[in-house]
Scaffold this active site. Structure first.
Site, mmCIF file in Angstrom:
data_model
loop_
_atom_site.group_PDB
_atom_site.id
_atom_site.type_symbol
_atom_site.label_atom_id
_atom_site.label_comp_id
_atom_site.label_asym_id
_atom_site.label_seq_id
_atom_site.Cartn_x
_atom_site.Cartn_y
_atom_site.Cartn_z
ATOM 1 N N ASN A 1 -18.749 -8.943 -2.403
ATOM 2 C CA ASN A 1 -18.190 -10.259 -2.060
ATOM 3 C C ASN A 1 -17.701 -10.369 -0.614
ATOM 4 O O ASN A 1 -17.665 -11.450 -0.048
ATOM 5 C CB ASN A 1 -17.091 -10.662 -3.055
ATOM 6 C CG ASN A 1 -15.884 -9.751 -3.005
ATOM 7 O OD1 ASN A 1 -15.980 -8.613 -2.546
ATOM 8 N ND2 ASN A 1 -14.765 -10.238 -3.463
ATOM 9 N N GLU B 1 -8.974 -0.630 -5.416
ATOM 10 C CA GLU B 1 -8.667 -2.058 -5.324
ATOM 11 C C GLU B 1 -9.493 -2.729 -6.392
ATOM 12 O O GLU B 1 -10.720 -2.748 -6.311
ATOM 13 C CB GLU B 1 -9.054 -2.622 -3.945
ATOM 14 C CG GLU B 1 -8.184 -2.147 -2.814
ATOM 15 C CD GLU B 1 -6.740 -2.555 -2.945
ATOM 16 O OE1 GLU B 1 -6.433 -3.497 -3.714
ATOM 17 O OE2 GLU B 1 -5.901 -1.922 -2.301
ATOM 18 N N CYS C 1 -11.389 -11.162 -5.212
ATOM 19 C CA CYS C 1 -10.351 -10.573 -6.086
ATOM 20 C C CYS C 1 -9.075 -11.369 -5.940
ATOM 21 O O CYS C 1 -8.223 -11.343 -6.823
ATOM 22 C CB CYS C 1 -10.066 -9.108 -5.801
ATOM 23 S SG CYS C 1 -10.969 -8.346 -4.511
ATOM 24 N N GLU D 1 -4.602 -1.161 1.449
ATOM 25 C CA GLU D 1 -5.573 -1.123 2.545
ATOM 26 C C GLU D 1 -5.012 -1.924 3.714
ATOM 27 O O GLU D 1 -4.003 -2.613 3.589
ATOM 28 C CB GLU D 1 -6.907 -1.718 2.077
ATOM 29 C CG GLU D 1 -7.455 -0.950 0.886
ATOM 30 C CD GLU D 1 -8.956 -1.097 0.731
ATOM 31 O OE1 GLU D 1 -9.381 -2.041 0.058
ATOM 32 O OE2 GLU D 1 -9.693 -0.256 1.290
HETATM 33 C C1 UN1 Z 1 -11.246 -10.072 -1.868
HETATM 34 O O1 UN1 Z 1 -10.636 -10.961 -2.459
HETATM 35 O O2 UN1 Z 1 -12.115 -9.412 -2.452
HETATM 36 O O3 UN1 Z 1 -7.402 -12.505 1.487
HETATM 37 C C2 UN1 Z 1 -10.944 -9.769 -0.453
HETATM 38 C C3 UN1 Z 1 -8.583 -12.812 1.374
HETATM 39 C C4 UN1 Z 1 -9.610 -12.122 2.247
HETATM 40 C C5 UN1 Z 1 -10.027 -10.828 1.626
HETATM 41 C C6 UN1 Z 1 -10.395 -10.984 0.195
HETATM 42 N N1 UN1 Z 1 -9.074 -11.897 3.560
HETATM 43 O O4 UN1 Z 1 -8.948 -13.637 0.576
#
Ligand code: UN1
Length: 496
Positions: free
Chosen positions: A154, A252, A286, A466
């Site tokens: 993603n 994660e 996520c 991270e």
């Molecule tokens: C993810 O949701 O898999 O904060 C990463 C965010 C992005 C990173 C998302 N800078 O939504």
């Protein structure tokens, strides 16, 4: 028609084909007739070679001065910036999200690379006192060894950069295995690192299936560190494999993030946030705002506006600048979304919009699905508890802040949460009470920046973070150093 481009693995500074002699296809999720390229279906033999190269390269990389490592990262960051537009376009083609977002993904990699390049001149430890006279104490960061990095589809350049850059600046070497749906963006990132002057063997790229390549990476005796981003289900297996071998392991995993809207919220702002947080990246983050908990006094109005906005979203090929939401990543993901929509209907949630595949014309060539909202959800329904990873948002009514917090925290995940309010007391109370690694006030649950720690609590993670300097804590180990200049034996805890 020209034959498709074949992309190779990068092992010990060479671009090489897999020992398996097999490849897999990388297709455009907005148009499955478009083949982006063929990638190596690697075997455990390729993985072994990559790990051996990384192990060999570690001997000199670990003692390369960090500012010199930083110079390479600065060059890489500048190359990424120069190529941002081309990389974003290729990313939209392999991953589907709209150009504006893939530019953001590349930008996040640029930011992370500059940030970690700068760490080359910091990597601060501590100096401290001693309980004994004429004794000096300090801590220094030591690299750990070969890192195995396993990344999702993603954020196909940003997430690899979150792992690669801190691993490198701390003096580790690595093997990265990108998701099979989106290997090209990671390939581009690795090629940039090669051009920037990373010595041979320090960065290795091996493409292929999680079962074969991933397993070998996390069980190999010479891999000291494993960093994984993906589902909680796979994360558990990674964790178990690492535990048996005492590998450092950063996970994660899933999220079921919540936006809470109180009755004093700026509703326009909250609706904007819910649309962006819920349907940005087609809900495949996520951090996606997959639940919205709304105070009953403003519930009707919020839902009406939210549904109208979702219905009006233009869905299509992300290369079209007027398109606001792209396809899902693949057919399996679309089937998962469909199954959850059925679950929601059967549970008695009210389907307010979407709930179907998009058909006809260009839609028939890709994995498109309509932006979907369920209303009047019970917080315990599966659609309000489980990660769907698609454009499906569950709206739940509540009667105030305390209940919103209870609902918000009432899931097994703990990545991100947000509160819309104009009341500062409520904002601080929620900030304290939410059991998530990330919390926003008057903004949706997505939008993390690279200089703050990223990660979540409960079944989202395993305690690591991270990004930011938190990433340095994962990719290095502390060494405590005592220098005694008293010229006599001094015994701690005894000669005091
Ligand atoms: C993810 O949701 O898999 O904060 C990463 C965010 C992005 C990173 C998302 N800078 O939504």
């Amino acid at each position: 028609m020209a034959p498709p481009k074949v992309y190779k693995n990068f092992i010990n500074g060479e671009w090489v084909v897999s020992a398996s002699g097999r490849t897999f296809e990388n297709l455009n999720p907005a148009n499955r007739n478009e083949l982006i390229g063929l990638f190596q279906k690697s075997s455990s033999q390729d993985v072994d070679q990559a790990i051996a190269a990384a192990q060999q390269a570690y001997i000199s990389w670990k003692n390369t001065p960090p500012p010199k490592r930083g110079e390479i990262l600065y060059r890489a960051a500048r190359l990424l910036a120069e190529r941002k537009e081309g990389f974003a376009e290729l990313m939209t083609r392999e991953m589907g999200k709209v150009l504006e977002e893939t530019r953001g993904d590349v930008q996040e990699a640029i930011d992370m690379t500059f940030y970690m390049a700068g760490e080359g001149r910091r990597l601060f430890g501590q100096t401290t006192t001693s309980e004994l006279p004429n004794k000096f104490c300090m801590t220094v960061r030591s690299p750990i060894g070969v890192c195995a990095l396993i990344t999702p589809w993603n954020f196909p350049m940003a997430i690899p950069s979150w792992k690669i850059m801190p691993a490198l600046i701390c003096g580790n070497t690595l093997v990265i295995k990108p998701a099979t749906d989106t290997p090209l963006s990671t390939y581009n990132l690795v090629q940039v690192l090669e051009e920037a002057g990373v010595p041979r063997g320090v960065v290795n790229l091996v493409t292929g299936a999680g079962g074969e390549v991933g397993n070998q990476l996390m069980t190999h005796g010479d891999v000291r560190v494993v960093s994984f981003t993906g589902s909680t289900e796979v994360g558990r297996k990674v964790s178990e494999a690492c535990a048996a071998r005492f590998k450092h392991c950063c996970l994660e995993m899933g999220g079921k993030n919540v936006i809470m809207v109180l009755e004093d919220a700026n509703l326009d702002l909250a609706v904007d946030g819910a649309v962006w947080g819920g349907f940005g990246t087609t809900g495949q983050r996520c951090t996606a705002s997959s639940r919205v908990v709304v105070h009953k006094h403003v519930y009707r109005e919020f839902v009406d506006r939210f549904v109208a906005r979702a219905r009006a979203l233009k869905v299509g090929n992300g290369l079209d600048p007027t398109v606001q939401m792209g396809p899902l990543i693949n057919e399996a993901q679309r089937k998962t979304v469909e199954a959850y929509v059925e679950v929601g209907k059967n549970e008695g949630a009210k389907l307010l919009c979407g709930g179907e595949r998009l058909r006809d014309g260009e839609y028939d060539r890709g994995w498109f699905y309509a932006p979907t909202i369920f209303g009047d959800c019970d917080p315990k329904m599966r659609i309000a508890q489980e990660e769907i990873f698609g454009p499906v948002v569950s709206v739940i009514p509540c009667d105030g802040l305390d209940q919103a917090i209870e609902i918000g925290n009432g899931v097994v995940y703990g990545l991100s949460s947000s509160l819309y309010t104009r009341n500062i007391n409520n904002a601080f109370k929620a900030m304290r009470e939410m059991e998530t690694g990330i919390f926003y006030v008057n903004a949706p649950t997505i939008g993390a920046e690279t200089h703050l720690p990223f990660g979540g609590t409960k079944q989202t993670g395993n305690g690591h973070r991270e990004a930011a300097t938190a990433a340095l804590d994962f990719y290095s180990e502390w060494k405590s150093v005592y220098v005694d200049y008293s010229d006599k034996l001094q015994r701690a805890q005894i000669d005091t």
